[in-house]
Scaffold this motif. Structure first.
Motif, PDB file in Angstrom:
ATOM      1  N   PRO A   1       0.817  -1.217   0.000  1.00  0.00           N
ATOM      2  CA  PRO A   1       0.000   0.000   0.000  1.00  0.00           C
ATOM      3  C   PRO A   1       0.853   1.271   0.000  1.00  0.00           C
ATOM      4  N   VAL A   2       2.032   1.188   0.589  1.00  0.00           N
ATOM      5  CA  VAL A   2       2.981   2.302   0.571  1.00  0.00           C
ATOM      6  C   VAL A   2       4.327   1.703   0.161  1.00  0.00           C
ATOM      7  N   LEU A   3       4.894   2.230  -0.914  1.00  0.00           N
ATOM      8  CA  LEU A   3       6.116   1.654  -1.476  1.00  0.00           C
ATOM      9  C   LEU A   3       7.035   2.751  -1.970  1.00  0.00           C
ATOM     10  N   ILE A   4       8.321   2.582  -1.711  1.00  0.00           N
ATOM     11  CA  ILE A   4       9.321   3.491  -2.242  1.00  0.00           C
ATOM     12  C   ILE A   4      10.339   2.674  -3.036  1.00  0.00           C
ATOM     13  N   PHE A   5      10.542   3.078  -4.272  1.00  0.00           N
ATOM     14  CA  PHE A   5      11.660   2.578  -5.063  1.00  0.00           C
ATOM     15  C   PHE A   5      12.780   3.568  -4.806  1.00  0.00           C
ATOM     16  N   MET A   6      13.883   3.074  -4.262  1.00  0.00           N
ATOM     17  CA  MET A   6      14.934   3.984  -3.814  1.00  0.00           C
ATOM     18  C   MET A   6      16.315   3.415  -4.088  1.00  0.00           C
ATOM     19  N   LYS A   7      17.296   4.264  -3.979  1.00  0.00           N
ATOM     20  CA  LYS A   7      18.687   3.834  -4.056  1.00  0.00           C
ATOM     21  C   LYS A   7      19.125   3.494  -2.645  1.00  0.00           C
ATOM     22  N   GLY A   8      19.359   2.205  -2.403  1.00  0.00           N
ATOM     23  CA  GLY A   8      19.714   1.720  -1.073  1.00  0.00           C
ATOM     24  C   GLY A   8      18.472   1.224  -0.350  1.00  0.00           C
ATOM     25  N   THR A   9      18.551   1.217   0.969  1.00  0.00           N
ATOM     26  CA  THR A   9      17.451   0.773   1.815  1.00  0.00           C
ATOM     27  C   THR A   9      17.087   1.901   2.777  1.00  0.00           C
ATOM     28  N   PRO A  10      15.925   1.821   3.422  1.00  0.00           N
ATOM     29  CA  PRO A  10      15.594   2.867   4.395  1.00  0.00           C
ATOM     30  C   PRO A  10      16.640   2.985   5.512  1.00  0.00           C
ATOM     31  N   GLN A  11      17.248   1.856   5.880  1.00  0.00           N
ATOM     32  CA  GLN A  11      18.264   1.879   6.926  1.00  0.00           C
ATOM     33  C   GLN A  11      19.613   2.378   6.405  1.00  0.00           C
ATOM     34  N   PHE A  12      19.909   2.088   5.139  1.00  0.00           N
ATOM     35  CA  PHE A  12      21.187   2.463   4.537  1.00  0.00           C
ATOM     36  C   PHE A  12      20.974   3.034   3.139  1.00  0.00           C
ATOM     37  N   PRO A  13      20.396   4.245   3.061  1.00  0.00           N
ATOM     38  CA  PRO A  13      20.165   4.845   1.747  1.00  0.00           C
ATOM     39  C   PRO A  13      21.489   5.174   1.063  1.00  0.00           C
ATOM     40  N   SER A  14      21.461   5.142  -0.268  1.00  0.00           N
ATOM     41  CA  SER A  14      22.675   5.390  -1.044  1.00  0.00           C
ATOM     42  C   SER A  14      22.673   6.743  -1.746  1.00  0.00           C
ATOM     43  N   CYS A  15      21.669   7.561  -1.482  1.00  0.00           N
ATOM     44  CA  CYS A  15      21.685   8.930  -2.003  1.00  0.00           C
ATOM     45  C   CYS A  15      20.844   9.817  -1.090  1.00  0.00           C
ATOM     46  N   GLY A  16      21.115  11.085  -1.122  1.00  0.00           N
ATOM     47  CA  GLY A  16      20.432  12.026  -0.250  1.00  0.00           C
ATOM     48  C   GLY A  16      18.939  12.116  -0.507  1.00  0.00           C
ATOM     49  N   PHE A  17      18.531  12.068  -1.773  1.00  0.00           N
ATOM     50  CA  PHE A  17      17.109  12.156  -2.099  1.00  0.00           C
ATOM     51  C   PHE A  17      16.361  10.956  -1.525  1.00  0.00           C
ATOM     52  N   SER A  18      16.925   9.762  -1.711  1.00  0.00           N
ATOM     53  CA  SER A  18      16.301   8.556  -1.158  1.00  0.00           C
ATOM     54  C   SER A  18      16.270   8.616   0.359  1.00  0.00           C
ATOM     55  N   SER A  19      17.345   9.116   0.960  1.00  0.00           N
ATOM     56  CA  SER A  19      17.416   9.217   2.412  1.00  0.00           C
ATOM     57  C   SER A  19      16.318  10.123   2.959  1.00  0.00           C
ATOM     58  N   ARG A  20      16.174  11.315   2.382  1.00  0.00           N
ATOM     59  CA  ARG A  20      15.175  12.266   2.877  1.00  0.00           C
ATOM     60  C   ARG A  20      13.750  11.740   2.676  1.00  0.00           C
ATOM     61  N   THR A  21      13.522  11.078   1.555  1.00  0.00           N
ATOM     62  CA  THR A  21      12.188  10.549   1.283  1.00  0.00           C
ATOM     63  C   THR A  21      11.845   9.423   2.246  1.00  0.00           C
ATOM     64  N   ALA A  22      12.798   8.516   2.463  1.00  0.00           N
ATOM     65  CA  ALA A  22      12.570   7.409   3.402  1.00  0.00           C
ATOM     66  C   ALA A  22      12.353   7.952   4.815  1.00  0.00           C
ATOM     67  N   GLU A  23      13.075   8.981   5.200  1.00  0.00           N
ATOM     68  CA  GLU A  23      12.896   9.576   6.530  1.00  0.00           C
ATOM     69  C   GLU A  23      11.493  10.155   6.681  1.00  0.00           C
ATOM     70  N   ALA A  24      10.966  10.786   5.642  1.00  0.00           N
ATOM     71  CA  ALA A  24       9.605  11.324   5.710  1.00  0.00           C
ATOM     72  C   ALA A  24       8.601  10.192   5.886  1.00  0.00           C
TER      73      ALA A  24
END
Length: 112
Positions: A15-38
């Motif tokens: 129901p809620v999904l993020i395609f990101m670079k890395g994982t929520p625990q270990f993001p591999s880019c700043g954009f993915s990191s900020r989005t996962a944090e939100a």
């Protein structure tokens, strides 16, 4: 299975999904990191796909909903957007009720 079908399955199963670079625990880019944090700040479970771990998804995800960048956030199967849109929604107080409602719908469907 075709890669676009695999992507579609991920979107429909979460129901809620993020395609990101890395994982929520270990993001591999700043954009993915900020989005996962939100998303984490909304305090609801969400799925993720590390596009760096699957080159086929990395190459083809931009074609799925005609969105060229990562991360990509989906709620109830609909593309919400990337980092900027997700953060704006979070700051305006729109993201949390949206993702909470999506998770409740899924929980209701699982109990039926």
């Amino acid at each position: 299975m075709d890669v676009l079908e695999r992507i579609d399955q991920f979107v429909k199963q979460n129901p809620v999904l993020i395609f990101m670079k890395g994982t929520p625990q270990f993001p591999s880019c700043g954009f993915s990191s900020r989005t996962a944090e939100a998303l984490k700040a909304c305090d609801v479970p969400f799925g993720y796909v590390n596009v760096l771990a699957d080159p086929e998804i990395f190459e083809n995800l931009p074609r799925y909903r005609d969105w060229p960048t990562f991360p990509q956030v989906y709620v109830n199967g609909e593309l919400i957007g990337g980092c900027d849109i997700t953060l704006e929604m979070f700051e305006r107080g729109e993201l949390q009720p949206l993702v909470e409602a999506a998770v409740k719908v899924q929980e209701g469907n699982q109990q039926a």
